[in-house]
Enzyme design. Structure first.
Site, PDB file in Angstrom:
ATOM      1  N   TYR A 132      28.267  33.772  50.247  1.00  0.00           N
ATOM      2  CA  TYR A 132      29.505  33.670  51.021  1.00  0.00           C
ATOM      3  C   TYR A 132      29.379  34.283  52.416  1.00  0.00           C
ATOM      4  O   TYR A 132      30.188  34.019  53.301  1.00  0.00           O
ATOM      5  CB  TYR A 132      30.619  34.379  50.241  1.00  0.00           C
ATOM      6  CG  TYR A 132      32.003  33.877  50.525  1.00  0.00           C
ATOM      7  CD1 TYR A 132      32.595  32.937  49.694  1.00  0.00           C
ATOM      8  CD2 TYR A 132      32.737  34.348  51.604  1.00  0.00           C
ATOM      9  CE1 TYR A 132      33.876  32.485  49.943  1.00  0.00           C
ATOM     10  CE2 TYR A 132      34.013  33.893  51.860  1.00  0.00           C
ATOM     11  CZ  TYR A 132      34.576  32.968  51.026  1.00  0.00           C
ATOM     12  OH  TYR A 132      35.833  32.519  51.266  1.00  0.00           O
ATOM     13  N   LYS A 199      27.259  35.009  37.051  1.00  0.00           N
ATOM     14  CA  LYS A 199      26.547  33.845  36.527  1.00  0.00           C
ATOM     15  C   LYS A 199      25.083  34.253  36.322  1.00  0.00           C
ATOM     16  O   LYS A 199      24.140  33.572  36.753  1.00  0.00           O
ATOM     17  CB  LYS A 199      26.694  32.684  37.533  1.00  0.00           C
ATOM     18  CG  LYS A 199      26.234  31.339  37.025  1.00  0.00           C
ATOM     19  CD  LYS A 199      27.138  30.730  35.990  1.00  0.00           C
ATOM     20  CE  LYS A 199      26.546  29.431  35.449  1.00  0.00           C
ATOM     21  NZ  LYS A 199      27.233  28.941  34.251  1.00  0.00           N
ATOM     22  N   ASP A 248      31.829  30.798  34.387  1.00  0.00           N
ATOM     23  CA  ASP A 248      32.579  29.623  33.932  1.00  0.00           C
ATOM     24  C   ASP A 248      33.475  29.980  32.749  1.00  0.00           C
ATOM     25  O   ASP A 248      34.625  29.540  32.652  1.00  0.00           O
ATOM     26  CB  ASP A 248      31.653  28.430  33.607  1.00  0.00           C
ATOM     27  CG  ASP A 248      30.298  28.838  33.078  1.00  0.00           C
ATOM     28  OD1 ASP A 248      29.962  30.036  33.128  1.00  0.00           O
ATOM     29  OD2 ASP A 248      29.563  27.968  32.598  1.00  0.00           O
ATOM     30  N   ASP A 272      36.148  34.715  45.027  1.00  0.00           N
ATOM     31  CA  ASP A 272      36.966  33.741  45.743  1.00  0.00           C
ATOM     32  C   ASP A 272      37.544  32.716  44.760  1.00  0.00           C
ATOM     33  O   ASP A 272      38.743  32.430  44.759  1.00  0.00           O
ATOM     34  CB  ASP A 272      36.071  33.045  46.776  1.00  0.00           C
ATOM     35  CG  ASP A 272      36.855  32.173  47.728  1.00  0.00           C
ATOM     36  OD1 ASP A 272      37.854  32.651  48.269  1.00  0.00           O
ATOM     37  OD2 ASP A 272      36.468  31.007  47.924  1.00  0.00           O
TER      38      ASP A 272
END
Ligand code: NAP
Length: 388
Positions: A132, A199, A248, A272
């Site tokens: 990011y 992740k 997820d 985010d």
């Protein structure tokens, strides 16, 4: 005490929602604090681009370095081209490493969940690391070409010549800093758990590293204040549960099982994504405020963006930026003013004095942005002296 704060209207609906929010904050401080607050305007975003050729011009940078506190309206970031996000540049300039986004259901909200009562989350997002940051180059740039060559020559990895290239980096320093921030926040605010969102099963040495660094720090520095998911210490009610979820899974967990989560600690990009997803749980991201905090500076803003289709129409809901202002007042120690504005907001919703986005669910006639804000100011004037 006299506080000097900068404000920027920003783009789109920023011009509708920020100036009246500044007036609300000034009125509340005047009524219930033994302190004063002054605001000075800076130009950011499109108005600065038109005037100085830069959305974040040198004048604004110098003012920010000097004042160090900013209430900011949303700023447009063009997709796929143009300069880096002004929001990211401000966070990096002032080293605002912690982003805090509280998401709590209140009875006047129209949630899409069957039972939203348990939704009370705080997203704590690392703001300075990760993909990011925007370290990336277009596929046809010299930099991308050189990076692809290095990958081929030194690591025998083929990246096709039609690929844009970005770099994801997660550092121990920034991760430890946000981990400490999150647990200190949890202890101060009597929160019960911190869930690390990552992740790490796929991006082992960046997101997996984030998870590992957070766990290690908590075990090393906060052993007597935490417990892990597989443990059940006798004094667990006085300790903070630390667990983790793959990103997820985290996004579905907050929808099907929001009560099980409290603070979500995430690296920049996950943070985010989960912020808007969490905002949807209460039905409307327009209600949410957020704080970007550093060691000696801070920026406060709404979670939503510029909502360009409503710009200049006085239809936008200013609750998100007002809540950001409340977070700012709390950060400055002006808690009486913060509480008064919170009460005023709740009262508006209870009386169904609401803007279009909420009125359509309440089946009432909407008020304009300005009417909403002037009703808040009237409430503050009426009850402010009693609240002192
Ligand atoms: P957005 O501006 O948040 O708008 C998405 C939708 O949310 C709007 O169309 C509207 O929904 C609703 N909405 C958002 N804020 C509202 C408000 N205050 N009152 C009423 N409705 C509101 O998201 P976006 O369209 O993805 O982004 C637009 C621009 O904003 C982009 O350039 C993006 O980069 C920028 N942005 C800036 C920031 C920031 O400065 N911190 C944050 C996010 C996005 P309905 O259409 O359903 O009425």
């Amino acid at each position: 005490m006299n506080f000097k704060i900068l404000y920027a209207e920003g783009d789109g609906i920023g011009k509708d929602i920020v100036p009246p929010t500044v007036e609300i904050i000034k009125e509340a401080v005047k009524r219930v604090e033994d302190a004063s607050i002054e605001f000075e305007r800076i130009e950011l975003g499109l108005e600065a681009l038109d005037k100085y050729g830069d959305r974040f011009p040198r004048q604004a940078q110098d003012m920010l370095m000097s004042y160090r506190y900013l209430l900011k309206g949303p700023i447009e970031t063009p997709v796929g081209e143009g300069e880096r996000s002004v929001n990211v540049r401000i966070r990096l300039l002032l080293d605002l490493y912690a982003n805090i986004r509280p998401v709590r259901y209140e009875s006047y909200m129209q949630s899409p969940l069957k039972d939203p009562n348990g939704v009370d989350l705080v997203i704590i997002r690392e703001n300075t690391d990760d993909i990011y940051r925007g370290i990336e180059w277009p596929y046809d740039s010299d930099e991308a070409s050189r990076l692809r060559s290095i990958m081929k020559d030194q690591f025998n990895i083929d990246i096709s010549s039609d690929s844009g290239v970005g770099i994801k980096s997660i550092s121990r320093r920034a991760t430890e800093r946000i981990a400490r921030f999150a647990i200190e926040y949890a202890l101060k605010n009597n929160r019960r758990s911190i869930t690390i969102m990552h992740k790490g099963n796929i991006m082992k040495y960046t997101e997996g590293f984030f998870r590992e660094v957070v766990y290690n720090l908590y075990k090393r520095e906060y052993a007597d204040k935490i417990y892990l998911e597989n443990e059940q210490p006798q004094d667990s009610s006085r300790r903070i549960l630390i667990n983790d979820r793959i990103a997820d899974n985290m996004l579905q967990q907050i929808i099907i099982n929001p009560r099980s989560y409290d603070i979500i600690l995430a690296p920049n990009l996950n943070g985010d994504y989960v912020s808007d997803a969490a905002g949807a749980l209460i039905g409307n991201i327009a209600l949410l405020g957020s704080a970007n905090i550093g060691d000696d500076a801070a920026m406060f803003e709404a979670v939503h963006g510029t909502a360009p289709k409503y710009a200049g129409q006085h239809l936008a809901n200013p609750t998100g930026i007002i809540n950001a202002g409340v977070m700012m007042l709390e950060h400055l120690g002006l808690s009486n003013a913060a509480l008064l504005i919170r009460r005023a907001l709740a009262e508006m919703y209870n009386r169904k004095i609401v803007t279009r986005d909420v009125a359509r669910y309440m089946n009432v006639n909407p008020v304009s942005t300005d009417e909403f804000c002037s009703s808040i100011i009237d409430y503050i004037k009426d009850s402010g002296n009693d609240a002192r």
